[in-house]
Motif scaffolding. Structure first.
Motif, PDB file in Angstrom:
ATOM      1  N   MET A   1     -11.924  -3.356   4.779  1.00 35.80           N
ATOM      2  CA  MET A   1     -12.197  -2.033   5.213  1.00 35.80           C
ATOM      3  C   MET A   1     -10.826  -1.448   5.100  1.00 35.80           C
ATOM      4  N   GLN A   2     -10.815  -0.233   4.518  1.00 34.42           N
ATOM      5  CA  GLN A   2      -9.919   0.708   4.068  1.00 34.42           C
ATOM      6  C   GLN A   2      -9.741   1.812   4.943  1.00 34.42           C
ATOM      7  N   ILE A   3      -8.748   2.670   5.396  1.00 34.57           N
ATOM      8  CA  ILE A   3      -8.759   3.763   6.215  1.00 34.57           C
ATOM      9  C   ILE A   3      -7.605   4.583   5.710  1.00 34.57           C
ATOM     10  N   LEU A   4      -7.713   5.805   5.225  1.00 34.13           N
ATOM     11  CA  LEU A   4      -6.631   6.524   4.550  1.00 34.13           C
ATOM     12  C   LEU A   4      -5.798   7.130   5.730  1.00 34.13           C
ATOM     13  N   PRO A   5      -4.365   7.527   5.270  1.00 32.90           N
ATOM     14  CA  PRO A   5      -3.749   7.845   6.736  1.00 32.90           C
ATOM     15  C   PRO A   5      -3.826   9.234   6.763  1.00 32.90           C
ATOM     16  N   SER A   6      -3.038   9.803   7.927  1.00 32.14           N
ATOM     17  CA  SER A   6      -3.158  11.381   7.932  1.00 32.14           C
ATOM     18  C   SER A   6      -2.554  11.862   6.741  1.00 32.14           C
ATOM     19  N   ALA A   7      -2.707  13.254   6.780  1.00 30.88           N
ATOM     20  CA  ALA A   7      -2.219  14.252   5.664  1.00 30.88           C
ATOM     21  C   ALA A   7      -0.556  14.025   5.847  1.00 30.88           C
ATOM     22  N   SER A   8      -0.116  14.052   7.076  1.00 32.98           N
ATOM     23  CA  SER A   8       1.450  14.014   7.157  1.00 32.98           C
ATOM     24  C   SER A   8       2.125  12.726   6.551  1.00 32.98           C
ATOM     25  N   LEU A   9       1.449  11.649   6.503  1.00 38.46           N
ATOM     26  CA  LEU A   9       1.634  10.377   5.925  1.00 38.46           C
ATOM     27  C   LEU A   9       1.188   9.786   4.565  1.00 38.46           C
ATOM     28  N   ALA A  10       0.158  10.700   4.232  1.00 44.15           N
ATOM     29  CA  ALA A  10      -0.205  10.518   2.871  1.00 44.15           C
ATOM     30  C   ALA A  10       0.487  10.457   1.714  1.00 44.15           C
ATOM     31  N   PRO A  11       1.574  11.026   1.590  1.00 46.48           N
ATOM     32  CA  PRO A  11       2.404  11.086   0.446  1.00 46.48           C
ATOM     33  C   PRO A  11       3.361   9.746   0.328  1.00 46.48           C
ATOM     34  N   PHE A  12       3.291   8.882   1.615  1.00 41.52           N
ATOM     35  CA  PHE A  12       4.258   7.755   1.804  1.00 41.52           C
ATOM     36  C   PHE A  12       3.430   6.266   2.032  1.00 41.52           C
ATOM     37  N   ILE A  13       2.292   6.595   2.822  1.00 39.71           N
ATOM     38  CA  ILE A  13       1.375   5.333   2.915  1.00 39.71           C
ATOM     39  C   ILE A  13      -0.142   5.365   2.249  1.00 39.71           C
ATOM     40  N   LYS A  14      -0.248   4.478   1.375  1.00 46.50           N
ATOM     41  CA  LYS A  14      -1.379   4.401   0.577  1.00 46.50           C
ATOM     42  C   LYS A  14      -2.659   4.212   1.402  1.00 46.50           C
ATOM     43  N   ASN A  15      -2.710   3.240   2.111  1.00 44.00           N
ATOM     44  CA  ASN A  15      -3.878   3.181   3.094  1.00 44.00           C
ATOM     45  C   ASN A  15      -3.658   2.128   4.067  1.00 44.00           C
ATOM     46  N   TYR A  16      -4.437   1.935   5.171  1.00 45.75           N
ATOM     47  CA  TYR A  16      -4.548   0.852   6.280  1.00 45.75           C
ATOM     48  C   TYR A  16      -5.672  -0.010   5.879  1.00 45.75           C
ATOM     49  N   THR A  17      -5.659  -1.342   5.514  1.00 44.60           N
ATOM     50  CA  THR A  17      -6.710  -1.967   5.431  1.00 44.60           C
ATOM     51  C   THR A  17      -6.811  -3.397   6.672  1.00 44.60           C
ATOM     52  N   VAL A  18      -8.001  -3.561   6.995  1.00 47.43           N
ATOM     53  CA  VAL A  18      -8.204  -4.562   7.844  1.00 47.43           C
ATOM     54  C   VAL A  18      -8.816  -5.600   6.959  1.00 47.43           C
ATOM     55  N   VAL A  19      -8.502  -6.928   6.970  1.00 48.24           N
ATOM     56  CA  VAL A  19      -8.938  -7.957   6.105  1.00 48.24           C
ATOM     57  C   VAL A  19      -9.416  -9.199   7.207  1.00 48.24           C
ATOM     58  N   THR A  20     -10.452  -9.882   7.273  1.00 42.82           N
ATOM     59  CA  THR A  20     -10.833 -10.791   8.034  1.00 42.82           C
ATOM     60  C   THR A  20     -11.164 -11.931   7.062  1.00 42.82           C
ATOM     61  N   ILE A  21     -10.518 -13.018   7.484  1.00 43.95           N
ATOM     62  CA  ILE A  21     -10.997 -14.271   6.315  1.00 43.95           C
ATOM     63  C   ILE A  21     -12.174 -14.964   6.811  1.00 43.95           C
ATOM     64  N   GLU A  22     -13.131 -15.272   5.859  1.00 41.63           N
ATOM     65  CA  GLU A  22     -14.284 -15.865   6.380  1.00 41.63           C
ATOM     66  C   GLU A  22     -14.568 -17.479   6.039  1.00 41.63           C
ATOM     67  N   LYS A  23     -13.312 -17.789   5.178  1.00 42.04           N
ATOM     68  CA  LYS A  23     -13.347 -19.404   5.258  1.00 42.04           C
ATOM     69  C   LYS A  23     -12.020 -19.835   5.058  1.00 42.04           C
ATOM     70  N   ASP A  24     -11.597 -21.058   5.310  1.00 43.25           N
ATOM     71  CA  ASP A  24     -10.278 -21.489   5.173  1.00 43.25           C
ATOM     72  C   ASP A  24      -9.602 -21.126   3.669  1.00 43.25           C
ATOM     73  N   LEU A  25      -8.652 -20.647   3.501  1.00 45.99           N
ATOM     74  CA  LEU A  25      -7.924 -20.627   2.019  1.00 45.99           C
ATOM     75  C   LEU A  25      -6.644 -21.391   2.294  1.00 45.99           C
ATOM     76  N   ASP A  26      -6.613 -22.291   1.039  1.00 43.40           N
ATOM     77  CA  ASP A  26      -5.381 -23.005   0.924  1.00 43.40           C
ATOM     78  C   ASP A  26      -4.657 -22.977  -0.360  1.00 43.40           C
ATOM     79  N   ASN A  27      -3.464 -22.418  -0.275  1.00 39.11           N
ATOM     80  CA  ASN A  27      -2.736 -22.047  -1.529  1.00 39.11           C
ATOM     81  C   ASN A  27      -3.309 -21.404  -2.598  1.00 39.11           C
ATOM     82  N   GLU A  28      -4.032 -20.165  -2.119  1.00 40.28           N
ATOM     83  CA  GLU A  28      -4.535 -19.145  -3.007  1.00 40.28           C
ATOM     84  C   GLU A  28      -3.411 -18.475  -3.800  1.00 40.28           C
ATOM     85  N   VAL A  29      -3.635 -17.976  -4.784  1.00 48.56           N
ATOM     86  CA  VAL A  29      -2.583 -17.179  -5.632  1.00 48.56           C
ATOM     87  C   VAL A  29      -2.596 -15.812  -4.790  1.00 48.56           C
TER      88      VAL A  29
END
Length: 272
Positions: A1-29
């Motif tokens: 899920m990605q959410i864009l920043p406010s107009a004031s921060l858009a020149p500096f922040i690309k986005n906010y992202t929430v990542v939930t891992i659905e299975k164990d990851l081990d030593n992934e690139v």
């Protein structure tokens, strides 16, 4: 899920992202993105970065600087992180130390400013919904921006120089850029180390790598074609550069995508 920043921060922040891992990851690139990421563990689950073979457990808040060395990621199932992805030219507006100190390192932000970052984390965790958590982050970034507004001029210069590098990513002509900008090569080097964290040459290599990575993962083009289209001397040069960043070959990366499916690859390589 990605959410864009406010107009004031858009020149500096690309986005906010929430990542939930659905299975164990081990030593992934984990591929270098060319961005700086502020990462907040909002679940209490386990995660660790392994940079150049050295493991560091992910704390409550960490800053992941520019990556130019092979990096891996291990994460326990159910772990959720909130990531603020910062444009490479803008990081100096939010963090006081030279950005070179964060390069190839996952920095525990409690070690940088304990009281300030613990307060930020507590405020984020006290909120129940995602938008409220992002509002807390936005307030933090806006306060930093106001405090460091005297740095905007240099940040604007770096942004302009970086746009030139994006347009001409296949090769770096620093003397030409210096003449065009009216700045000395030495000053440009200093600007990049302080404000981005890596040299113009290293940043150009990361840009070229990411453009080629997109073709490796999302097309069936041959490695030879990808190499020439992105300014590498030949396929051998491309493979050598790819392994320098990731520790694996382009074909191994492509096979990993086919094996693990796109969703997992997107989770492991956030925003590549």
């Amino acid at each position: 899920m990605q959410i864009l920043p406010s107009a004031s921060l858009a020149p500096f922040i690309k986005n906010y992202t929430v990542v939930t891992i659905e299975k164990d990851l081990d030593n992934e690139v984990f591929y270098p993105s060319g961005y700086v990421d502020l990462i907040i563990n909002i679940s209490g689950g386990f995660a660790a970065t392994i940079i150049n073979g050295k493991q560091k457990d992910t704390p409550a808040i960490e800053l992941l600087g520019h990556l130019t060395l092979p990096t891996r990621l291990s994460v326990a199932k159910g772990t959720s992180v909130l990531i603020a992805r910062i444009y490479p030219h803008a990081s100096a507006l939010f963090f006081s130390d030279p950005l070179s100190e964060f390069t190839n390192y996952a920095t525990d932000m409690y070690d940088v400013a304990l009281g300030e970052n613990r307060d930020l984390y507590d405020k984020i965790m006290e909120t129940d919904d995602l938008l409220s958590k992002i509002n807390v982050l936005e307030t933090y970034f806006l306060q930093k921006l106001k405090k460091n507004e005297t740095r905007l001029k240099k940040v604007s210069i770096v942004q302009h120089l970086s746009q030139e590098l994006f347009r001409n990513h296949q090769q770096l002509d620093l003397p030409f850029i210096a003449r065009n900008s009216g700045l000395s090569e030495r000053y440009i080097q200093k600007l990049y180390l302080a404000n981005i964290g890596i040299s113009p040459a290293a940043f150009t290599s990361v840009i070229r790598f990411n453009k080629s990575l997109d073709l490796v993962l999302n097309t069936t083009e041959s490695l030879t074609t990808i190499a020439y289209d992105n300014g590498y001397y030949d396929q051998a040069h491309f493979i050598k550069e790819f392994k320098k960043f990731t520790g694996i070959t382009p074909s191994a990366s492509r096979n990993s995508l086919l094996k693990n499916d796109t969703d997992l690859q997107q989770a492991v390589n956030i925003g590549f």
